[in-house]
Write an enzyme that holds these catalytic residues in place. Sequence first.
Site, PDB file in Angstrom:
ATOM      1  N   SER A 143       3.712  -2.301  10.192  1.00  0.00           N
ATOM      2  CA  SER A 143       5.176  -2.368  10.328  1.00  0.00           C
ATOM      3  C   SER A 143       5.764  -3.712   9.881  1.00  0.00           C
ATOM      4  CB  SER A 143       5.597  -2.027  11.765  1.00  0.00           C
ATOM      5  OG  SER A 143       5.174  -0.708  12.087  1.00  0.00           O
TER       6      SER A 143
ATOM      7  N   GLY B  94       2.870  -1.158   4.268  1.00  0.00           N
ATOM      8  CA  GLY B  94       2.907   0.262   3.926  1.00  0.00           C
ATOM      9  C   GLY B  94       4.322   0.704   3.614  1.00  0.00           C
ATOM     10  N   GLY B  95       4.971   1.345   4.582  1.00  0.00           N
ATOM     11  CA  GLY B  95       6.291   1.953   4.392  1.00  0.00           C
ATOM     12  C   GLY B  95       7.291   1.079   3.640  1.00  0.00           C
TER      13      GLY B  95
ATOM     14  N   GLU C 299      -6.563   4.831   8.087  1.00  0.00           N
ATOM     15  CA  GLU C 299      -6.366   6.272   7.828  1.00  0.00           C
ATOM     16  C   GLU C 299      -7.643   6.889   7.248  1.00  0.00           C
ATOM     17  OE1 GLU C 299      -2.744   5.727   5.617  1.00  0.00           O
ATOM     18  OE2 GLU C 299      -1.770   5.110   7.476  1.00  0.00           O
TER      19      GLU C 299
ATOM     20  N   ASN D 185       0.862  -1.179   0.000  1.00  0.00           N
ATOM     21  CA  ASN D 185       0.000   0.000   0.000  1.00  0.00           C
ATOM     22  C   ASN D 185       0.900   1.232   0.000  1.00  0.00           C
ATOM     23  OD1 ASN D 185      -1.790   2.066   0.578  1.00  0.00           O
ATOM     24  ND2 ASN D 185      -2.170   1.406   2.690  1.00  0.00           N
ATOM     25  N   TRP D 186       0.998   1.867  -1.147  1.00  0.00           N
ATOM     26  CA  TRP D 186       1.909   3.007  -1.279  1.00  0.00           C
ATOM     27  C   TRP D 186       1.387   4.262  -0.565  1.00  0.00           C
ATOM     28  CZ3 TRP D 186       3.666   3.125  -7.166  1.00  0.00           C
ATOM     29  CH2 TRP D 186       4.403   1.968  -7.440  1.00  0.00           C
TER      30      TRP D 186
HETATM   31  P1  PGA Z   1       3.024   0.227   7.642  1.00  0.00           P
HETATM   32  O1  PGA Z   1       1.541   0.471   7.081  1.00  0.00           O
HETATM   33  O2  PGA Z   1       3.515  -1.076   7.011  1.00  0.00           O
HETATM   34  O3  PGA Z   1       3.831   1.417   7.176  1.00  0.00           O
HETATM   35  O4  PGA Z   1       2.935   0.103   9.112  1.00  0.00           O
HETATM   36  C1  PGA Z   1       0.632  -0.580   6.926  1.00  0.00           C
HETATM   37  C2  PGA Z   1      -0.668  -0.067   6.362  1.00  0.00           C
HETATM   38  O5  PGA Z   1      -1.105   1.028   6.741  1.00  0.00           O
HETATM   39  O6  PGA Z   1      -1.303  -0.727   5.508  1.00  0.00           O
END
Ligand code: PGA
Length: 259
Positions: free
Chosen positions: A220, A241-242, A104, A10-11
């Site tokens: 994470s 995500g990151g 979010e 997920n960018w």
């Molecule tokens: P993260 O985000 O891997 O940066 O913790 C995960 C997400 O929000 O899908």
Amino acid sequence: MSRLPLLAGNWKMNLNHVEATGVVQKLAWTMSDYRHDKTKAEAAVIVPFTDLRTVQNLIEGDKLSISFGAQDVSVHESGAYTGEVAASMLAKLNCRYVVVGHSERREYHGETDELINAKAKQVIANQMTPIICVGERLEIRKEGSHVPYVLAQIDGVLAGLTPAQVGALVIAYEPVWAIGTGEVATPEDAQEVCGAIRYRVQELFGAEAADKVRIQYGGSVKSSNIIDIMAQPDVDGALVGGASLDPVEFARIVTYYTR
Ligand code: PGA
């Protein structure tokens, strides 16, 4: 039952369409360097709307083993909804996945389980697969009520779907306190909630839907923790995500089963 693990990057609001080309190309090369086998795991990129056409052309043109999709969708079919993007528009771009109900969006845009359920129905009606996100905030976790809290979200987001529809979709369990914080849930924490979700799906939609539905963990995730997370019986992938913004790191996550 063997569920094909789904590792989806997920960018979020990162990487424009020019940058997207470089990242997807590098991801594809690195996945093949690491001997990715698409029968062992599925890789997907979940990109900003403005990147979709470019990413589609690249993936389809070069026949890359990478699925792609969008991060949100309108609850409406079409019409006077300035700024919204319809599910039919995403389907026309050959999106396979659409994330709905990311924490979010719940937090900054007030999205409720009811709205997320309606969005998931739009996605399904347009022959795409929703990745429906659930997860508790830190105070709920501290109280110890995270399992019933997440199961109540599940009841809401899956309301009115058929067992076949539920079996075909993806649920992402993302504890909010672990998103972008570097704070990872332990593999046992992930299994506790993912297992409870599968049991709830069985109660509500039957054994076949529960056996088929793919349940991801998110929060994470990195190449250094993916192997232990994926070793859990009810975890069928990750929403990343990151770490998905770095194509080499994401390729290592996607090919976790080779190590
Ligand atoms: P993260 O985000 O891997 O940066 O913790 C995960 C997400 O929000 O899908």
